[in-house]
Design a protein around this motif. Structure first.
Motif, PDB file in Angstrom:
ATOM      1  N   ASN A  46       0.842  66.417  32.797  1.00 13.00           N
ATOM      2  CA  ASN A  46       1.957  67.015  33.548  1.00 13.00           C
ATOM      3  C   ASN A  46       3.287  66.333  33.245  1.00 13.00           C
ATOM      4  O   ASN A  46       4.339  66.969  33.306  1.00 13.00           O
ATOM      5  CB  ASN A  46       1.673  67.009  35.038  1.00 13.00           C
ATOM      6  N   SER A  47       3.250  65.039  32.902  1.00 10.31           N
ATOM      7  CA  SER A  47       4.502  64.349  32.565  1.00 10.31           C
ATOM      8  C   SER A  47       5.135  64.923  31.303  1.00 10.31           C
ATOM      9  O   SER A  47       6.353  64.875  31.140  1.00 10.31           O
ATOM     10  CB  SER A  47       4.271  62.842  32.421  1.00 10.31           C
ATOM     11  N   ILE A  48       4.315  65.470  30.412  1.00 12.50           N
ATOM     12  CA  ILE A  48       4.835  66.128  29.206  1.00 12.50           C
ATOM     13  C   ILE A  48       5.252  67.561  29.534  1.00 12.50           C
ATOM     14  O   ILE A  48       6.325  68.022  29.146  1.00 12.50           O
ATOM     15  CB  ILE A  48       3.783  66.131  28.079  1.00 12.50           C
ATOM     16  N   ARG A  49       4.414  68.269  30.265  1.00 14.43           N
ATOM     17  CA  ARG A  49       4.703  69.676  30.599  1.00 14.43           C
ATOM     18  C   ARG A  49       6.003  69.851  31.358  1.00 14.43           C
ATOM     19  O   ARG A  49       6.685  70.857  31.210  1.00 14.43           O
ATOM     20  CB  ARG A  49       3.565  70.265  31.421  1.00 14.43           C
ATOM     21  N   LYS A  50       6.368  68.893  32.189  1.00 15.42           N
ATOM     22  CA  LYS A  50       7.572  69.050  33.011  1.00 15.42           C
ATOM     23  C   LYS A  50       8.856  68.628  32.294  1.00 15.42           C
ATOM     24  O   LYS A  50       9.937  68.782  32.845  1.00 15.42           O
ATOM     25  CB  LYS A  50       7.421  68.287  34.325  1.00 15.42           C
ATOM     26  N   ARG A  51       8.749  68.141  31.076  1.00 13.57           N
ATOM     27  CA  ARG A  51       9.950  67.704  30.351  1.00 13.57           C
ATOM     28  C   ARG A  51      10.784  68.911  29.930  1.00 13.57           C
ATOM     29  O   ARG A  51      10.377  69.703  29.086  1.00 13.57           O
ATOM     30  CB  ARG A  51       9.567  66.870  29.126  1.00 13.57           C
ATOM     31  N   GLU A  80       3.233  45.431  33.717  1.00  9.04           N
ATOM     32  CA  GLU A  80       4.139  44.348  33.352  1.00  9.04           C
ATOM     33  C   GLU A  80       4.102  44.115  31.835  1.00  9.04           C
ATOM     34  O   GLU A  80       3.044  44.086  31.219  1.00  9.04           O
ATOM     35  CB  GLU A  80       3.725  43.060  34.069  1.00  9.04           C
ATOM     36  N   GLY A  81       5.283  43.952  31.257  1.00 14.68           N
ATOM     37  CA  GLY A  81       5.397  43.662  29.835  1.00 14.68           C
ATOM     38  C   GLY A  81       5.411  44.888  28.940  1.00 14.68           C
ATOM     39  O   GLY A  81       5.539  44.762  27.733  1.00 14.68           O
ATOM     40  N   ILE A  82       5.278  46.063  29.509  1.00  8.33           N
ATOM     41  CA  ILE A  82       5.304  47.291  28.716  1.00  8.33           C
ATOM     42  C   ILE A  82       6.758  47.707  28.555  1.00  8.33           C
ATOM     43  O   ILE A  82       7.445  47.964  29.533  1.00  8.33           O
ATOM     44  CB  ILE A  82       4.474  48.409  29.365  1.00  8.33           C
ATOM     45  N   GLU A  83       7.212  47.743  27.313  1.00  9.27           N
ATOM     46  CA  GLU A  83       8.613  48.095  27.047  1.00  9.27           C
ATOM     47  C   GLU A  83       8.795  49.601  27.171  1.00  9.27           C
ATOM     48  O   GLU A  83       7.913  50.382  26.835  1.00  9.27           O
ATOM     49  CB  GLU A  83       9.008  47.648  25.641  1.00  9.27           C
ATOM     50  N   ASN A  84       9.974  49.998  27.623  1.00  7.78           N
ATOM     51  CA  ASN A  84      10.342  51.414  27.730  1.00  7.78           C
ATOM     52  C   ASN A  84       9.293  52.199  28.505  1.00  7.78           C
ATOM     53  O   ASN A  84       8.883  53.279  28.105  1.00  7.78           O
ATOM     54  CB  ASN A  84      10.555  52.041  26.356  1.00  7.78           C
ATOM     55  N   LEU A  85       8.861  51.653  29.621  1.00  5.53           N
ATOM     56  CA  LEU A  85       7.826  52.288  30.434  1.00  5.53           C
ATOM     57  C   LEU A  85       8.342  53.614  30.991  1.00  5.53           C
ATOM     58  O   LEU A  85       9.335  53.658  31.694  1.00  5.53           O
ATOM     59  CB  LEU A  85       7.406  51.371  31.569  1.00  5.53           C
ATOM     60  N   GLU A  86       7.666  54.684  30.623  1.00  9.44           N
ATOM     61  CA  GLU A  86       7.968  56.004  31.175  1.00  9.44           C
ATOM     62  C   GLU A  86       6.703  56.443  31.882  1.00  9.44           C
ATOM     63  O   GLU A  86       5.752  56.915  31.279  1.00  9.44           O
ATOM     64  CB  GLU A  86       8.321  56.992  30.066  1.00  9.44           C
TER      65      GLU A  86
END
Length: 88
Positions: A46-51, A80-86
């Motif tokens: 759903n995070s992709i579908r709603k873009r 924690e430590g994940i860059e560019n967390l979306e």
């Protein structure tokens, strides 16, 4: 809630490139909070579908929609430590 890393794969994304339309695939990772792996998959998809930035580029008809599915779902301890967390 648990934390998950979800590797998504997509197929049959018909995109217009210049003067032609071609089928493309995609691979992306999403990080989501969910109660179960199934819920994590749904949230990631759903995070992709709603873009809204993707929708205008698609040229798929109703008879050949793009397909998106989870290839890997892994429960993780922290974001924690994940860059560019979306998050999805």
């Amino acid at each position: 809630m648990n934390k998950y890393r979800v590797l998504l794969n997509g197929r049959n994304f018909l995109l217009e490139m210049g003067d032609r339309v071609a089928s493309h695939g995609l691979s992306t990772t999403r990080f989501v909070d969910a109660n179960t792996p199934d819920e994590a998959e749904l949230k990631a998809v759903n995070s992709i579908r709603k873009r809204e930035d993707i929708k205008p580029m698609l040229r798929n008809g109703l008879d050949a929609p793009p397909m998106l599915f989870a290839e890997e779902i892994e429960e993780i301890e922290t974001f924690e430590g994940i860059e560019n967390l979306e998050q999805g």
